[in-house]
Design a protein around this motif. Structure first.
Motif, mmCIF file in Angstrom:
data_model
loop_
_atom_site.group_PDB
_atom_site.id
_atom_site.type_symbol
_atom_site.label_atom_id
_atom_site.label_comp_id
_atom_site.label_asym_id
_atom_site.label_seq_id
_atom_site.Cartn_x
_atom_site.Cartn_y
_atom_site.Cartn_z
ATOM 1 N N ILE A 137 0.861 -1.183 0.000
ATOM 2 C CA ILE A 137 0.000 0.000 0.000
ATOM 3 C C ILE A 137 0.895 1.229 0.000
ATOM 4 C CG2 ILE A 137 -1.814 1.251 1.247
ATOM 5 C CD1 ILE A 137 -2.780 -1.380 2.362
ATOM 6 N N ASP A 138 0.746 2.050 -1.017
ATOM 7 C CA ASP A 138 1.608 3.235 -1.188
ATOM 8 C C ASP A 138 3.082 2.854 -1.026
ATOM 9 O OD1 ASP A 138 -0.721 4.701 -1.460
ATOM 10 O OD2 ASP A 138 -0.842 5.144 0.680
ATOM 11 N N GLY A 139 3.444 1.761 -1.651
ATOM 12 C CA GLY A 139 4.851 1.346 -1.632
ATOM 13 C C GLY A 139 5.301 0.658 -0.342
ATOM 14 N N ARG A 140 4.410 0.612 0.657
ATOM 15 C CA ARG A 140 4.786 -0.020 1.936
ATOM 16 C C ARG A 140 4.241 -1.437 2.011
ATOM 17 N NH1 ARG A 140 2.687 3.134 7.019
ATOM 18 N NH2 ARG A 140 1.052 3.799 5.601
ATOM 19 N N GLN A 141 4.966 -2.325 2.682
ATOM 20 C CA GLN A 141 4.449 -3.677 2.932
ATOM 21 C C GLN A 141 3.510 -3.612 4.132
ATOM 22 O OE1 GLN A 141 5.513 -5.000 -0.018
ATOM 23 N NE2 GLN A 141 5.556 -6.908 1.131
ATOM 24 N N VAL A 142 2.287 -4.079 3.946
ATOM 25 C CA VAL A 142 1.324 -4.024 5.047
ATOM 26 C C VAL A 142 0.768 -5.417 5.280
ATOM 27 C CG1 VAL A 142 -0.880 -3.048 5.814
ATOM 28 C CG2 VAL A 142 0.699 -1.641 4.479
ATOM 29 N N ASN A 143 0.746 -5.827 6.528
ATOM 30 C CA ASN A 143 0.218 -7.147 6.841
ATOM 31 C C ASN A 143 -1.294 -7.178 6.637
ATOM 32 O OD1 ASN A 143 -0.840 -9.242 9.174
ATOM 33 N ND2 ASN A 143 0.991 -9.899 8.094
ATOM 34 N N HIS A 144 -1.775 -8.301 6.122
ATOM 35 C CA HIS A 144 -3.204 -8.419 5.828
ATOM 36 C C HIS A 144 -4.089 -8.159 7.039
ATOM 37 C CE1 HIS A 144 -6.850 -9.735 3.850
ATOM 38 N NE2 HIS A 144 -7.104 -10.468 4.914
ATOM 39 N N LEU A 145 -3.641 -8.626 8.217
ATOM 40 C CA LEU A 145 -4.475 -8.454 9.417
ATOM 41 C C LEU A 145 -4.827 -6.988 9.650
ATOM 42 C CD1 LEU A 145 -2.731 -10.838 11.979
ATOM 43 C CD2 LEU A 145 -4.771 -11.292 10.610
ATOM 44 N N ASP A 146 -3.923 -6.107 9.215
ATOM 45 C CA ASP A 146 -4.151 -4.681 9.459
ATOM 46 C C ASP A 146 -5.143 -4.060 8.482
ATOM 47 O OD1 ASP A 146 -2.381 -4.738 11.578
ATOM 48 O OD2 ASP A 146 -0.654 -4.320 10.291
ATOM 49 N N VAL A 147 -5.439 -4.759 7.400
ATOM 50 C CA VAL A 147 -6.327 -4.168 6.383
ATOM 51 C C VAL A 147 -7.382 -5.164 5.894
ATOM 52 C CG1 VAL A 147 -4.724 -2.398 5.547
ATOM 53 C CG2 VAL A 147 -4.593 -4.716 4.600
ATOM 54 N N HIS A 148 -7.553 -6.230 6.653
ATOM 55 C CA HIS A 148 -8.444 -7.314 6.225
ATOM 56 C C HIS A 148 -9.790 -6.817 5.689
ATOM 57 C CE1 HIS A 148 -10.506 -11.199 6.294
ATOM 58 N NE2 HIS A 148 -11.474 -10.625 6.977
ATOM 59 N N ASN A 149 -10.375 -5.861 6.385
ATOM 60 C CA ASN A 149 -11.756 -5.487 6.059
ATOM 61 C C ASN A 149 -11.927 -4.668 4.790
ATOM 62 O OD1 ASN A 149 -12.748 -6.903 8.205
ATOM 63 N ND2 ASN A 149 -12.825 -5.148 9.587
ATOM 64 N N ILE A 150 -10.824 -4.295 4.137
ATOM 65 C CA ILE A 150 -11.005 -3.557 2.876
ATOM 66 C C ILE A 150 -10.568 -4.363 1.652
ATOM 67 C CG2 ILE A 150 -11.011 -1.216 3.828
ATOM 68 C CD1 ILE A 150 -8.047 -0.980 3.051
ATOM 69 N N TYR A 151 -10.269 -5.636 1.862
ATOM 70 C CA TYR A 151 -9.825 -6.437 0.712
ATOM 71 C C TYR A 151 -10.958 -6.605 -0.312
ATOM 72 C CZ TYR A 151 -7.768 -10.071 -2.130
ATOM 73 O OH TYR A 151 -7.285 -10.778 -3.200
ATOM 74 N N GLY A 152 -12.070 -7.124 0.147
ATOM 75 C CA GLY A 152 -13.199 -7.363 -0.763
ATOM 76 C C GLY A 152 -13.745 -6.077 -1.357
ATOM 77 N N ALA A 153 -13.756 -5.044 -0.530
ATOM 78 C CA ALA A 153 -14.248 -3.752 -1.016
ATOM 79 C C ALA A 153 -13.400 -3.274 -2.182
ATOM 80 C CB ALA A 153 -14.218 -2.737 0.119
ATOM 81 N N ASN A 154 -12.111 -3.521 -2.097
ATOM 82 C CA ASN A 154 -11.228 -3.074 -3.181
ATOM 83 C C ASN A 154 -11.341 -3.938 -4.425
ATOM 84 O OD1 ASN A 154 -9.622 -0.619 -2.668
ATOM 85 N ND2 ASN A 154 -9.159 -1.685 -0.769
ATOM 86 N N MET A 155 -11.703 -5.199 -4.250
ATOM 87 C CA MET A 155 -11.964 -6.029 -5.425
ATOM 88 C C MET A 155 -13.148 -5.433 -6.196
ATOM 89 S SD MET A 155 -13.456 -9.897 -5.613
ATOM 90 C CE MET A 155 -13.754 -10.707 -7.186
ATOM 91 N N THR A 156 -14.176 -5.090 -5.430
ATOM 92 C CA THR A 156 -15.390 -4.584 -6.052
ATOM 93 C C THR A 156 -15.181 -3.186 -6.617
ATOM 94 O OG1 THR A 156 -16.698 -6.038 -4.721
ATOM 95 C CG2 THR A 156 -17.795 -4.075 -5.524
ATOM 96 N N ARG A 157 -14.366 -2.415 -5.932
ATOM 97 C CA ARG A 157 -14.021 -1.098 -6.443
ATOM 98 C C ARG A 157 -13.305 -1.215 -7.789
ATOM 99 N NH1 ARG A 157 -9.780 2.679 -3.153
ATOM 100 N NH2 ARG A 157 -9.555 4.321 -4.710
ATOM 101 N N ALA A 158 -12.439 -2.239 -7.904
ATOM 102 C CA ALA A 158 -11.729 -2.464 -9.167
ATOM 103 C C ALA A 158 -12.730 -2.601 -10.301
ATOM 104 C CB ALA A 158 -10.866 -3.718 -9.060
#
Ligand code: MIG
Length: 631
Positions: free
Chosen positions: A363-384
């Motif tokens: 995210i913005d060039g940074r490595q981010v662990n999934h646990l920290d952003v779990h709840n926006i994964y699906g939302a971003n698929m749909t946003r795509a």
């Protein structure tokens, strides 16, 4: 008024569209604690109502339970579950006329009178977040201000208000044709038929199984000529298979989620071993979104995105360690503890915390662990997908809805409420989710009518449909192995037709109500307490909703009931709609028992209000909104 408080360095979730200058935390109106978590609390008077949390379990009033924002693929929506598929972190605290939105993409625990009946304690699992506090005179105003903050809701095409039939699965042309014939010969209106995972080749996204759907493009065109749209499913996982171009492109360009050692994360889902596009990245969203073109090029105009929590059946690491454990125990005399531990190891393979913990995003060039952003994964698929559709076809052209979601996704898509059951209690669960979903921006939504899991009875399907008549997404869907649940599959389908025809008669009104709610950041469905705040019975009502400015709905939700008890907070006209029949009765404010036949849709219209009712038609395209009569 909206106040924003920023703690630490929050991930940009994309939920909010208005930029607001953050205030100093000293002005935060709740008692709080900030250490490795952010915890705040408020007390509640006995009569206070807490609304919100969108697509969530239990009541319209969220008091008396503990909820957890953690998008979960859980097909058992029993009363004691804390998480479903969505993370909609917005509540309205009725008594304080205050709304709170926590823009934070990981776990939040909402103890709303669970530990202490008159106290709420909200625990945000980390310290990088934005929190918005909204104050206004009424809950409806708070909701409106909040919706202004998060931006306009997704607009579906008009035909998406038609009746839609789904099942897991109609695996080939013949099955789809049988459904359409079944509806057409029973004279039951229909606009869409769904294609679940079996239309794909080996469950590979954006492929077609040519044996089952030869010459897919012509087939889609032929159905469309008959006014029927086919709506294929898209899953989050990409089959890891050499030669599958989407997989190869993703691998070559480094588009998949990683593990800590930099290799691609893999887990098993329907296609077997899959990799998962890193939807958090804009370039990946653009890439994935543009793949829908393969299907739109073949005439497809609608999609549903599934398994995007993301659902993981198993990881290699998980399977290996479970098998090792089993091997170790082989031949031993297992005591109870070890037996259950072994059993749980296997049932616990899906959606394992350790697997989520091993995923990394960029995210913005940074490595981010999934646990920290779990709840926006699906939302971003749909946003795509949604952003691709809007850019390519313009607003209101493509039907799109998702299973997992986060606030923000409401701008590019609708949602459905996932794998419910053919249970009577799930009619009410469906009803109770509607106002919350609307408050969070999700206007185009609905549940699997008739219930997804297990066998439905005819009367359940009919009562479920009679609620679904009012939900923007009106789709009958059921699981693999369940009894046929199409309207024509039941005895005397003419009575089911009576219900679906009512939907078509109401579509101009429902579409207009939808548009108004969207334009004005308003709700289609409101708890009665929003409109009658001083009326005790209305305030506590969990089985009826206000619809638009004109109506109240009150579905029958019990088996073998010839009607139901309903509360009228003011004088209303009780209307029973069935096919082309309209039976009206004036009722006074107060409690009534109303009779409702299985083939009737009950509706209550406020004094001095009228709604348009057009002639039924077999397809939305054949509706004559101009010719509507007013009742
Ligand atoms: O693991 O695609 O919620 O609607 O029919 C099940 C098959 C996967 C879950 C969805 C459901 C769909 C089913 N899917």
């Amino acid at each position: 008024m909206i106040k924003k408080f920023t703690l630490g360095d929050p991930v940009n979730t994309g939920a909010v569209v208005k930029s607001i200058e953050p205030s100093d935390l000293s002005g935060f109106p709740f008692e709080y604690r900030l250490d490795d978590k952010f915890v705040f609390r408020f007390s509640m008077e006995k009569s206070d109502i807490v609304y919100g949390l969108g697509e969530a379990n239990r009541g319209i009033n969220k008091r008396g339970w503990v909820y957890e924002s953690w998008c979960s693929d859980d097909p058992f929506h029993t009363e004691t579950k804390s998480s479903l598929y969505a993370a909609h972190n917005f509540i309205i605290i009725g008594g304080m006329n205050t709304g709170v939105f926590i823009d934070y993409p990981s776990k939040i625990r909402w103890d709303i009178g669970y530990t202490k009946a008159d106290e709420a304690e909200i625990t945000v699992g980390g310290t990088d977040l934005d929190i918005y506090v909204i104050t206004a005179d009424t809950p409806r105003e708070i909701s409106r201000e909040f919706r202004g903050l998060i931006g306009k809701s997704y607009l579906p095409p008009f035909w998406a208000f038609g009746f839609q039939q789904s099942r897991w699965s109609y695996p080939d042309r013949e099955a789809v044709d049988r459904v359409i014939d079944g509806y057409d010969s029973a004279g039951i209106p229909l606009d869409c038929v769904y294609l679940d995972i079996d239309y794909m080749k080996d469950y590979k996204d954006f492929t077609i199984n040519e044996d089952r759907f030869p010459d897919f493009g012509s087939y889609v065109a032929e159905k469309k000529k008959n006014g029927i749209r086919l709506i294929p499913i898209i899953d989050a996982g990409i089959k890891a298979e050499d030669g599958y171009d989407i997989f190869e492109e993703g691998r070559k360009n480094g588009y998949f989620c990683k593990k800590s050692d930099g290799t691609d994360f893999e887990a098993g889902v329907w296609p077997g071993v899959c990799r998962f596009p890193d939807f958090m990245r804009e370039d990946v969203r653009e890439w994935f979104g543009s793949k829908y073109k393969r299907l739109t090029d073949m005439g497809i105009e609608g999609f549903w995105n599934d398994m995007n929590e993301p659902a993981l059946f198993y990881s290699k690491e998980g399977i290996d360690s479970a098998l090792d454990k089993a091997a170790e125990l082989k031949g031993q005399n297992l005591d109870l503890g070890r037996f259950f531990n072994l059993k749980d190891t296997f049932t616990g393979l899906s959606n394992r915390y350790e697997d989520y913990a091993s995923i990394f995003h960029t995210i913005d060039g940074r490595q981010v662990n999934h646990l920290d952003v779990h709840n926006i994964y699906g939302a971003n698929m749909t946003r795509a997908a949604g952003e691709y559709f809007e850019k390519t076809f313009g607003e209101g052209s493509i039907l799109m809805f998702s299973r997992a979601s986060y606030i923000g996704a409401h701008r590019s898509s609708g949602i459905w409420f996932g794998d419910n059951h053919s249970w009577w209690s799930h009619i009410l669960l469906n009803l109770k989710m509607l106002p919350g979903a609307n408050m969070c921006g999700f206007l185009y939504c609905g549940a699997d009518l008739g219930g997804f899991n297990e066998n439905a009875t005819r009367d359940l399907v009919m009562r479920f449909l009679a609620l679904g008549v009012f939900t923007p997404l009106m789709r009958d869907h059921s699981a693999l192995g369940t009894r046929d649940q199409e309207c024509f599959a039941f005895e005397n389908p003419g009575e089911l037709r009576d219900i679906i025809q009512v939907r078509y008669r109401l579509i101009p009104y429902l579409y207009d109500t939808f548009k108004k709610a969207r334009d004005n950041d308003d709700l289609i469905f409101r708890p009665l307490s929003f409109d009658y705040p001083d009326d005790k019975i209305a305030r506590e009502c969990e089985t009826q909703l206000m619809l638009g400015e004109e109506c109240m709905i009150a579905p029958v939700y019990e088996q073998n009931a010839s009607g139901r008890t309903v509360y009228l907070p003011e004088d209303m006209t009780f209307v029973r709609l069935s096919g082309e029949n309209v039976v009206k009765q004036e009722l006074k404010k107060g409690v009534h028992y109303v009779d409702v036949e299985l083939n009737e849709v009950p509706l209550f219209i406020k004094k001095g209000k009228k709604i348009p009712l057009c002639k039924p038609a077999l397809r939305t395209a054949l509706l004559d909104a101009e010719g509507a009569e007013f009742i």
